[in-house]
Motif scaffolding. Sequence first.
Motif, mmCIF file in Angstrom:
data_model
loop_
_atom_site.group_PDB
_atom_site.id
_atom_site.type_symbol
_atom_site.label_atom_id
_atom_site.label_comp_id
_atom_site.label_asym_id
_atom_site.label_seq_id
_atom_site.Cartn_x
_atom_site.Cartn_y
_atom_site.Cartn_z
ATOM 1 N N UNK A 121 -2.837 39.999 -15.493
ATOM 2 C CA UNK A 121 -2.860 38.770 -14.707
ATOM 3 C C UNK A 121 -1.526 38.567 -14.000
ATOM 4 N N UNK A 122 -1.581 38.424 -12.688
ATOM 5 C CA UNK A 122 -0.378 38.159 -11.898
ATOM 6 C C UNK A 122 -0.062 36.668 -11.961
ATOM 7 N N UNK A 123 1.218 36.335 -12.104
ATOM 8 C CA UNK A 123 1.626 34.942 -12.066
ATOM 9 C C UNK A 123 2.811 34.755 -11.124
ATOM 10 N N UNK A 124 2.706 33.755 -10.275
ATOM 11 C CA UNK A 124 3.793 33.416 -9.338
ATOM 12 C C UNK A 124 4.473 32.110 -9.733
ATOM 13 N N UNK A 125 4.128 31.630 -10.923
ATOM 14 C CA UNK A 125 4.743 30.419 -11.465
ATOM 15 C C UNK A 125 4.920 30.604 -12.959
ATOM 16 N N UNK A 126 5.962 30.032 -13.503
ATOM 17 C CA UNK A 126 6.196 30.132 -14.936
ATOM 18 C C UNK A 126 6.973 31.370 -15.310
ATOM 19 N N UNK A 134 -0.511 38.388 -20.211
ATOM 20 C CA UNK A 134 -1.605 39.047 -20.905
ATOM 21 C C UNK A 134 -2.944 38.359 -20.688
ATOM 22 N N UNK A 135 -3.974 39.180 -20.696
ATOM 23 C CA UNK A 135 -5.354 38.711 -20.739
ATOM 24 C C UNK A 135 -6.137 39.665 -21.620
ATOM 25 N N UNK A 136 -7.344 39.298 -21.974
ATOM 26 C CA UNK A 136 -8.225 40.205 -22.715
ATOM 27 C C UNK A 136 -9.168 40.881 -21.734
ATOM 28 N N UNK A 137 -9.094 42.213 -21.693
ATOM 29 C CA UNK A 137 -10.011 43.005 -20.874
ATOM 30 C C UNK A 137 -11.077 43.633 -21.761
ATOM 31 N N UNK A 138 -12.212 43.930 -21.165
ATOM 32 C CA UNK A 138 -13.313 44.514 -21.927
ATOM 33 C C UNK A 138 -12.949 45.900 -22.455
ATOM 34 N N UNK A 139 -13.456 46.195 -23.652
ATOM 35 C CA UNK A 139 -13.289 47.504 -24.257
ATOM 36 C C UNK A 139 -12.301 47.503 -25.409
ATOM 37 N N UNK A 189 -6.263 27.078 -18.607
ATOM 38 C CA UNK A 189 -7.358 27.064 -17.634
ATOM 39 C C UNK A 189 -6.994 26.340 -16.347
ATOM 40 N N UNK A 190 -5.720 26.249 -16.063
ATOM 41 C CA UNK A 190 -5.283 25.503 -14.889
ATOM 42 C C UNK A 190 -5.812 26.113 -13.592
ATOM 43 N N UNK A 191 -5.796 27.436 -13.501
ATOM 44 C CA UNK A 191 -6.204 28.102 -12.261
ATOM 45 C C UNK A 191 -7.519 28.864 -12.396
ATOM 46 N N UNK A 192 -8.146 28.810 -13.536
ATOM 47 C CA UNK A 192 -9.390 29.552 -13.713
ATOM 48 C C UNK A 192 -9.180 31.044 -13.837
ATOM 49 N N UNK A 193 -7.988 31.452 -14.280
ATOM 50 C CA UNK A 193 -7.695 32.883 -14.417
ATOM 51 C C UNK A 193 -8.418 33.503 -15.608
ATOM 52 N N UNK A 194 -8.863 32.642 -16.523
ATOM 53 C CA UNK A 194 -9.528 33.127 -17.731
ATOM 54 C C UNK A 194 -10.966 32.643 -17.798
ATOM 55 N N UNK A 195 -11.752 33.353 -18.591
ATOM 56 C CA UNK A 195 -13.102 32.928 -18.950
ATOM 57 C C UNK A 195 -13.103 32.685 -20.459
ATOM 58 N N UNK A 245 -6.365 38.295 -11.052
ATOM 59 C CA UNK A 245 -6.674 39.501 -11.805
ATOM 60 C C UNK A 245 -6.012 40.721 -11.171
ATOM 61 N N UNK A 246 -5.363 41.513 -12.012
ATOM 62 C CA UNK A 246 -4.668 42.720 -11.547
ATOM 63 C C UNK A 246 -4.870 43.820 -12.575
ATOM 64 N N UNK A 247 -6.096 44.228 -12.740
ATOM 65 C CA UNK A 247 -6.407 45.260 -13.716
ATOM 66 C C UNK A 247 -6.078 46.652 -13.218
ATOM 67 N N UNK A 248 -5.870 47.543 -14.166
ATOM 68 C CA UNK A 248 -5.697 48.977 -13.887
ATOM 69 C C UNK A 248 -4.503 49.267 -12.972
ATOM 70 N N UNK A 249 -3.432 48.525 -13.149
ATOM 71 C CA UNK A 249 -2.206 48.800 -12.401
ATOM 72 C C UNK A 249 -1.540 50.069 -12.913
ATOM 73 N N UNK A 250 -0.821 50.747 -12.033
ATOM 74 C CA UNK A 250 -0.024 51.891 -12.462
ATOM 75 C C UNK A 250 1.017 51.417 -13.484
#
Length: 230
Positions: A85-90, A101-106, A133-139, A168-173
């Motif tokens: 997860x990208x954040x431009x605040x905090x 951090x976030x929880x990804x499937x698998x 849940x301020x920005x809806x970045x999570x489910x 969401x910024x999954x699978x980054x190098x």
Amino acid sequence: MDDEHFLSRAFIEAGGIETLVAQDAPEMKILTEAERAETLRTTLDARPPGAAWLFGYGSLIWNPTIRSVERRTARIEGWHRAFCLVTRAGRGSKEHPGLVLGLEEGGSCTGMALRIEDDVLEYELSLLWRREMLTGAYVPRWVDLLDDQGVRFGSAVTFTVNVLGEQYAGHLARSTVIESLATATGTLGSAADYLFRTCDGLRMYGIPDAELDQLAAEVGAAQGQDGLRS
């Protein structure tokens, strides 16, 4: 800034996170209070029978800010922690976005389960919603909690990544993840400190995460440090 004190229960109750995001990242879409309330009600309506727990896998381990009556380590299946997860605040800025951090499937994830009493559950989760849940970045979703023998002992609400969300910024190098964590900083502190504190919290509770420890070592090296802090 030491967010263990700055990102406090009182700060959240006073609407501090909303103000922080509005100031630091005004371009970010913030859910309305009504939208947040609707997702909370949907989550509560889907609550399985039994005691209510919260499953923390990142900063909720070392700075939960909610009131709980029991704490124990737990594993969940089908999800793994990732800096996705990208954040431009905090923990970042517009010029140097951070990652959290976030929880990804698998896979699976071991973290901390916090049991919340029924009579305060809705209020405690409403505070958590203002934080996560301020920005809806999570489910938010309910997951089964397993003990160290693999036996289910309850259900917990946790925050999985919203793969359709703009953060969401999954699978980054890996090099991109390391650079972002090593350089990003914001009002709540640095992205690297978020990583290091999470590693510290996991170790404090005897939760192994070799992948996260290795990432912390690489981020520390990128910052010119000697890997993990003692």
